[in-house]
Design an enzyme around this catalytic site. Structure first.
Site, PDB file in Angstrom:
ATOM      1  N   ASP A  17       0.975  -1.294  -0.003  1.00 29.94           N
ATOM      2  CA  ASP A  17       0.135   0.071  -0.108  1.00 29.94           C
ATOM      3  C   ASP A  17       0.895   1.284   0.144  1.00 29.94           C
ATOM      4  O   ASP A  17       0.606   2.211   0.743  1.00 29.94           O
ATOM      5  CB  ASP A  17      -0.862  -0.130   1.141  1.00 29.94           C
ATOM      6  CG  ASP A  17      -2.040  -1.334   1.249  1.00 29.94           C
ATOM      7  OD1 ASP A  17      -1.917  -1.989   0.310  1.00 29.94           O
ATOM      8  OD2 ASP A  17      -2.873  -1.202   1.976  1.00 29.94           O
ATOM      9  N   ASP A  59      -4.636  -0.863  -1.877  1.00 24.94           N
ATOM     10  CA  ASP A  59      -5.945  -0.577  -0.900  1.00 24.94           C
ATOM     11  C   ASP A  59      -6.846   0.052  -2.208  1.00 24.94           C
ATOM     12  O   ASP A  59      -6.336   0.940  -2.710  1.00 24.94           O
ATOM     13  CB  ASP A  59      -5.576   0.520  -0.024  1.00 24.94           C
ATOM     14  CG  ASP A  59      -6.639   0.030   1.282  1.00 24.94           C
ATOM     15  OD1 ASP A  59      -6.942  -0.667   1.370  1.00 24.94           O
ATOM     16  OD2 ASP A  59      -6.804   1.007   1.959  1.00 24.94           O
ATOM     17  N   HIS A  61     -10.449   0.810  -2.539  1.00 25.98           N
ATOM     18  CA  HIS A  61     -11.991   0.974  -1.942  1.00 25.98           C
ATOM     19  C   HIS A  61     -12.996   1.336  -3.092  1.00 25.98           C
ATOM     20  O   HIS A  61     -12.642   2.589  -3.598  1.00 25.98           O
ATOM     21  CB  HIS A  61     -12.169   1.705  -0.878  1.00 25.98           C
ATOM     22  CG  HIS A  61     -11.133   1.227   0.251  1.00 25.98           C
ATOM     23  ND1 HIS A  61     -11.225  -0.129   0.626  1.00 25.98           N
ATOM     24  CD2 HIS A  61     -10.293   1.849   1.115  1.00 25.98           C
ATOM     25  CE1 HIS A  61     -10.310  -0.208   1.456  1.00 25.98           C
ATOM     26  NE2 HIS A  61      -9.714   0.816   1.966  1.00 25.98           N
ATOM     27  N   HIS A  78     -10.180   7.123   1.611  1.00 22.48           N
ATOM     28  CA  HIS A  78      -9.175   7.111   1.068  1.00 22.48           C
ATOM     29  C   HIS A  78      -9.269   6.099   0.092  1.00 22.48           C
ATOM     30  O   HIS A  78      -9.952   5.062   0.154  1.00 22.48           O
ATOM     31  CB  HIS A  78      -8.296   6.829   2.242  1.00 22.48           C
ATOM     32  CG  HIS A  78      -8.369   5.459   2.795  1.00 22.48           C
ATOM     33  ND1 HIS A  78      -9.352   5.509   3.864  1.00 22.48           N
ATOM     34  CD2 HIS A  78      -7.815   4.213   2.885  1.00 22.48           C
ATOM     35  CE1 HIS A  78      -9.301   4.067   4.207  1.00 22.48           C
ATOM     36  NE2 HIS A  78      -8.712   3.305   3.568  1.00 22.48           N
ATOM     37  N   LYS A 101      -7.156  -5.060  -2.915  1.00 22.01           N
ATOM     38  CA  LYS A 101      -7.716  -5.710  -1.724  1.00 22.01           C
ATOM     39  C   LYS A 101      -9.048  -4.600  -1.075  1.00 22.01           C
ATOM     40  O   LYS A 101      -8.787  -3.584  -1.505  1.00 22.01           O
ATOM     41  CB  LYS A 101      -6.844  -5.883  -0.599  1.00 22.01           C
ATOM     42  CG  LYS A 101      -6.234  -4.785  -0.183  1.00 22.01           C
ATOM     43  CD  LYS A 101      -5.242  -5.309   0.908  1.00 22.01           C
ATOM     44  CE  LYS A 101      -4.302  -4.055   1.384  1.00 22.01           C
ATOM     45  NZ  LYS A 101      -4.993  -2.773   1.932  1.00 22.01           N
ATOM     46  N   CYS A 154      -2.074  -2.640   7.673  1.00 19.14           N
ATOM     47  CA  CYS A 154      -1.686  -3.554   6.559  1.00 19.14           C
ATOM     48  C   CYS A 154      -0.534  -4.407   6.504  1.00 19.14           C
ATOM     49  O   CYS A 154      -0.570  -5.467   6.123  1.00 19.14           O
ATOM     50  CB  CYS A 154      -2.151  -2.805   5.156  1.00 19.14           C
ATOM     51  SG  CYS A 154      -3.916  -2.419   4.904  1.00 19.14           S
TER      52      CYS A 154
HETATM   53  C1  VGL Z   1      -4.616   0.927   5.754  1.00 22.71           C
HETATM   54  C2  VGL Z   1      -6.064   2.117   7.140  1.00 22.71           C
HETATM   55  C3  VGL Z   1      -7.101   1.942   6.297  1.00 22.71           C
HETATM   56  C4  VGL Z   1      -3.188   0.417   5.428  1.00 22.71           C
HETATM   57  C5  VGL Z   1      -5.627   0.730   4.812  1.00 22.71           C
HETATM   58  O1  VGL Z   1      -2.956   0.164   4.088  1.00 22.71           O
HETATM   59  O2  VGL Z   1      -2.532   0.145   6.472  1.00 22.71           O
HETATM   60  N1  VGL Z   1      -4.723   1.525   6.915  1.00 22.71           N
HETATM   61  N2  VGL Z   1      -6.975   1.262   5.249  1.00 22.71           N
HETATM   62 ZN    ZN Z   2      -8.227   1.183   3.506  1.00 23.87          ZN
END
Ligand code: VGL
Ligand code: ZN
Length: 201
Positions: A17, A59, A61, A78, A101, A154
Site C-alpha cells: 500500500d 488498497d 475501495h 481514502h 484488496k 496492512c
Molecule cells: C490501511 C487504514 C485503512 C493500510 C488501509 O494500508 O494500512 N490503513 N486502510
Molecule cells: Zn483502507
C-alpha cells in the site's frame, strides 16, 4: 546506509500500500509515509536483479466502503478506486504484479492476502480471482519480505496472514511506517508479528 539482503531463491518481496493517500498530504497521510519509497526501491531492485518476484498490494475501495466514517467505519475516505489517492507514490519503482484488496463495499481487507491480481492495473474495476497466496505458491515462493504502509494495519495483517498461509515472513522495519491511531500501536504491531514467528530486519 540501510542494508538490503540478498534474496533467497524462494523469496518474494511484498510492497504494501505505498499509495498517495497514505503519504503526507494524502487523505490518510502518515508521518514520513513517503520515506519508505527510496528504501523500498533498493529492495525492489535487489529482488528484480536476483530474478525474484516483487508484488504490490493496493488498497482499492469503492466510494462507499464500510471502513469509511460515513458508513460507520473509523477512516476518512481514502484509496478510492481509480483516484490519484489510490495510485502508487510517483517515485515508487513499480516492476511486478499488483494485488488489490478491500474492493467490495461491505468487505474490510487489511491483509495483502485478501488481495487479488489486477491483470490490467489501468482498469479501475475489481480485479481477477487469482489470490496472492496461490500466486506466490505457484512461483515457488516460501519466504516473503514485507514492508510498506502501514505497519500497524496492512503490513501487520499481511505478515500474520503470510505465516498462517505457511510462508516464512520477514518484516522490513526501515521500509515501513505506522498510522498510530493509539500511541504505541507500532510497537504492539511489531510484538504481534514477532510473537507469530516473523523475523524483523
Ligand atoms: C490501511 C487504514 C485503512 C493500510 C488501509 O494500508 O494500512 N490503513 N486502510
Ligand atoms: Zn483502507
Amino acid at each position: 546506509m540501510h542494508a538490503v539482503v540478498t534474496p533467497e531463491a524462494d523469496a518474494a518481496l511484498i510492497v504494501v500500500d505505498v499509495q498517495n493517500d497514505f503519504c503526507p498530504g494524502g487523505a490518510l497521510g502518515v508521518d514520513e509515509g513517503d520515506a519508505v519509497v527510496p528504501v523500498l526501491n533498493q529492495w525492489i531492485e535487489a529482488f528484480r536483479r536476483a530474478g525474484r518476484p516483487v508484488v504490490y498490494t493496493q488498497d482499492w475501495h469503492p466510494a462507499d466502503h464500510a471502513s469509511f466514517k460515513e458508513q460507520g467505519g473509523i477512516w476518512p475516505v481514502h484509496c478510492v478506486q481509480g483516484t490519484d489517492g489510490a495510485a502508487f507514490h510517483p517515485d515508487l519503482k513499480v516492476d511486478g504484479h499488483v494485488f488489490r484488496k478491500a474492493f467490495a463495499s461491505d468487505k474490510e481487507g487489511y491483509s495483502g492476502f485478501d488481495g487479488y491480481l489486477a491483470e490490467d492495473p489501468d482498469a479501475a474495476g475489481p480485479p481477477s480471482d487469482v489470490d496472492l497466496a496461490s500466486w506466490l505458491k505457484q512461483q515457488g515462493v516460501r519466504k516473503v519480505y514485507v514492508g510498506g504502509l502501514t505497519t500497524d494495519y496492512c503490513v501487520r495483517a499481511t505478515v500474520l496472514d503470510a505465516i498462517k498461509n505457511g510462508f516464512e515472513a520477514v518484516f522490513i522495519a526501515a521500509a515501513s511506517r505506522p498510522v498510530n491511531v493509539e500511541p504505541g500501536d507500532e510497537e504492539k504491531a511489531i510484538e504481534d508479528m514477532k510473537a507469530a514467528g516473523a523475523r524483523v530486519v
